[in-house]
Design a protein around this motif. Structure first.
Motif, PDB file in Angstrom:
ATOM      1  N   ILE A  12       0.831  -1.206   0.000  1.00 59.82           N
ATOM      2  CA  ILE A  12       0.000   0.000   0.000  1.00 59.82           C
ATOM      3  C   ILE A  12       0.865   1.255   0.000  1.00 59.82           C
ATOM      4  O   ILE A  12       0.562   2.238  -0.694  1.00 59.82           O
ATOM      5  N   LEU A  13       1.950   1.244   0.752  1.00 59.33           N
ATOM      6  CA  LEU A  13       2.846   2.407   0.735  1.00 59.33           C
ATOM      7  C   LEU A  13       3.490   2.594  -0.640  1.00 59.33           C
ATOM      8  O   LEU A  13       3.667   3.728  -1.103  1.00 59.33           O
ATOM      9  N   ILE A  14       3.841   1.506  -1.290  1.00 60.40           N
ATOM     10  CA  ILE A  14       4.390   1.606  -2.649  1.00 60.40           C
ATOM     11  C   ILE A  14       3.352   2.212  -3.583  1.00 60.40           C
ATOM     12  O   ILE A  14       3.664   3.075  -4.418  1.00 60.40           O
ATOM     13  N   LEU A  15       2.103   1.783  -3.460  1.00 63.34           N
ATOM     14  CA  LEU A  15       1.018   2.361  -4.242  1.00 63.34           C
ATOM     15  C   LEU A  15       0.887   3.850  -3.967  1.00 63.34           C
ATOM     16  O   LEU A  15       0.787   4.676  -4.897  1.00 63.34           O
ATOM     17  N   PHE A  16       0.893   4.226  -2.701  1.00 65.45           N
ATOM     18  CA  PHE A  16       0.731   5.632  -2.331  1.00 65.45           C
ATOM     19  C   PHE A  16       1.868   6.500  -2.871  1.00 65.45           C
ATOM     20  O   PHE A  16       1.629   7.596  -3.399  1.00 65.45           O
ATOM     21  N   PHE A  17       3.098   6.021  -2.760  1.00 66.66           N
ATOM     22  CA  PHE A  17       4.223   6.858  -3.178  1.00 66.66           C
ATOM     23  C   PHE A  17       4.374   6.895  -4.698  1.00 66.66           C
ATOM     24  O   PHE A  17       4.977   7.833  -5.226  1.00 66.66           O
ATOM     25  N   SER A  18       3.847   5.921  -5.393  1.00 64.27           N
ATOM     26  CA  SER A  18       3.812   6.034  -6.849  1.00 64.27           C
ATOM     27  C   SER A  18       2.945   7.222  -7.259  1.00 64.27           C
ATOM     28  O   SER A  18       3.332   8.025  -8.118  1.00 64.27           O
ATOM     29  N   VAL A  19       1.782   7.348  -6.624  1.00 67.36           N
ATOM     30  CA  VAL A  19       0.894   8.480  -6.899  1.00 67.36           C
ATOM     31  C   VAL A  19       1.491   9.778  -6.352  1.00 67.36           C
ATOM     32  O   VAL A  19       1.378  10.847  -6.976  1.00 67.36           O
ATOM     33  N   TYR A  20       2.138   9.704  -5.197  1.00 65.73           N
ATOM     34  CA  TYR A  20       2.738  10.894  -4.584  1.00 65.73           C
ATOM     35  C   TYR A  20       3.780  11.519  -5.514  1.00 65.73           C
ATOM     36  O   TYR A  20       3.742  12.727  -5.793  1.00 65.73           O
ATOM     37  N   TYR A  21       4.708  10.719  -6.003  1.00 69.95           N
ATOM     38  CA  TYR A  21       5.765  11.267  -6.859  1.00 69.95           C
ATOM     39  C   TYR A  21       5.228  11.663  -8.229  1.00 69.95           C
ATOM     40  O   TYR A  21       5.720  12.632  -8.835  1.00 69.95           O
TER      41      TYR A  21
END
Length: 469
Positions: free
Chosen positions: A214-223
């Protein structure tokens, strides 16, 4: 040994509270299932590293308020910023407190009225997994003058996790997969663990998910959001977003790919709404996506010829098979679990059952439930009111904090990536059943994003910028 390991970790968190949240992420949301080495059995249930670290961190912050007043980091706070902080606190309290209190009450009622220790154990475990992580928002608020450092460490840990995950999957290093992804399962999941081990021998491709998915998903959108709104280090941001995207794509998980693509679209819509839209960057994104698909094609043609074929099969089964029928008895796992959950909620629509699992009398299959819809899981615990309170929680935070006025450009640049993540979470992640963010590691990731949104919102143009790197 487990007690000693957990004690050392908690001691480090107590001595250095700023490291508390990064340590929590390393233990719970990376690889190699480090949390499994800190599970302590209790007379009813067990104690995990998650709640231990969170409680120790919050106690340390509560009894030592001087930590917030570091003279090197604290700004001379103006009246306008204080008013903004008060507004943020009011919104967070009005959004979170009703949901947390209601769920706590229903869990208590379920535990008291239960006739079996199994139901009591699940109720207590749900409280620790799904109520305790909300304290992270308060912890981040208390550490708000260290927000840049904390966000940097979380992002760094997530990127490293994504890279290691890609390397393991790309090289098909199966000897390390059980240790990296599955750890030491509990007795009730031992049969599922043994099935996974057997697949290592004959499966052409192993679908595995890291703890920090989930964190990988979130940071893909974040960056990606950082890239779209056009602030500094654009090349770095799009590279980091692609790394996270590849880590999700290589899992062959349709819901994750669907979620991240919708997250990208939401970021573009928000940027257009706030007039931060740049067509040149969008064209660059299309070029990068073409290059990305070319790299995937090379990978499939040379290293793993079955990769694209497996993706095609996954898409075909979603369109023509039973995988999409998540509320149908034709789906032997997710569909039956959801139907059983709906039956249980119908019988207890107001207070729920106090547990995240339905009673055995509602089950349509022999094994334990493994894939209940996130919102239905909330409904099992606290009934229909809990579902409504959770949706209200996300709406208030997004509407009141995440969507500032059109002219507030400085604030928009600071918080738009977090807003895009929360909108994606509310509309996609928690509705299509992609694991959700209602408990466990998913909830930890969501509370971190909410906390970061809260501490980055207060802003005044006259402030002196300190350590904003």
């Amino acid at each position: 040994m487990k007690i000693a390991f957990l004690f050392i970790v908690c001691l480090i968190v107590f001595v250095r509270p700023v490291w508390g949240i990064p340590i929590l992420i390393i233990v719970t949301s990376t690889l190699f299932q480090l949390s499994h080495y800190m599970v302590i059995p209790l007379p009813v249930g067990y104690l995990e590293a998650t709640e231990s670290i969170i409680v120790v961190l919050c106690l340390r912050l509560f009894f030592d308020r001087k930590l917030q007043r570091n003279s090197n980091l604290m700004l001379q706070t103006c009246t306008n910023t204080l008013e903004q902080e008060m507004m943020v606190k009011r919104v967070l309290l009005s959004a979170i407190i009703p949901y947390v209190v209601w769920q706590s009450i229903t869990i208590f009622i379920g535990v008291v009225s239960s006739e079996g220790t199994e139901h009591v154990r699940y109720g207590i475990r749900y409280f620790l997994n799904s109520i305790t992580p909300w304290l992270l928002i308060w912890a981040i608020w208390q550490l708000r003058y260290y927000k840049d450092k904390i966000l940097y460490y979380i992002a760094l840990i997530t990127i490293v996790t994504a890279i290691v995950h890609i390397v393991i999957q790309a090289t098909d290093y199966r000897a390390i997969m059980p240790l990296a992804y599955w750890g030491n399962p509990s007795a009730e999941y031992l049969h599922q663990y043994e099935n996974r081990l057997s697949k290592l021998i004959y499966d052409v491709y192993m679908r595995v998910l890291p703890q920090g998915t989930i964190l990988i998903l979130f940071f893909s959108v974040y960056y990606f959001s950082k890239y779209i709104i056009g602030i500094y280090r654009q090349k770095l941001f799009i590279i980091l977003s692609i790394i996270c995207f590849m880590a999700l794509a290589i899992t062959l998980t349709r819901s994750l790919l669907f979620s991240v693509l919708w997250g990208f679209l939401i970021a573009v819509i928000l940027a257009a709404y706030y007039r931060l839209y740049d067509f040149t960057r969008i064209f660059r994104v299309f070029n990068i996506l073409m290059l990305l698909f070319f790299v995937i094609g090379i990978y499939s043609a040379t290293i793993n010829p079955s990769f694209l074929n497996l993706w095609q099969e996954r898409v075909d089964t979603l369109i023509t098979g039973v995988d999409a029928k998540v509320f149908s008895p034709e789906n032997p796992s997710r569909g039956l679990d959801n139907l059983a959950s709906i039956d249980a909620i119908k019988d207890s629509p107001f207070f729920g059952t106090g547990s995240s699992r339905y009673h055995q009398q509602y089950s349509y299959r022999l094994g334990p439930p493994t894939d209940i819809h996130p919102l239905l899981q909330i409904g099992l615990v606290g009934g229909i009111p809990a579902i409504l309170l959770f949706l209200r929680l996300l709406y208030l935070i997004i509407r009141k904090i995440g969507l500032p006025a059109l002219g507030d450009s400085e604030r928009i640049v600071r918080i738009l990536p977090f807003t895009a993540i929360l909108i994606m979470t509310a509309l996609i992640v928690n509705t299509i059943g992609a694991g959700g963010t209602t408990s466990g590691n998913g909830l930890i990731a969501m509370t971190l994003i909410i906390g970061m949104l809260a501490v980055y919102y207060p802003f005044d143009a006259t402030e002196t910028k300190v350590h904003e790197e």
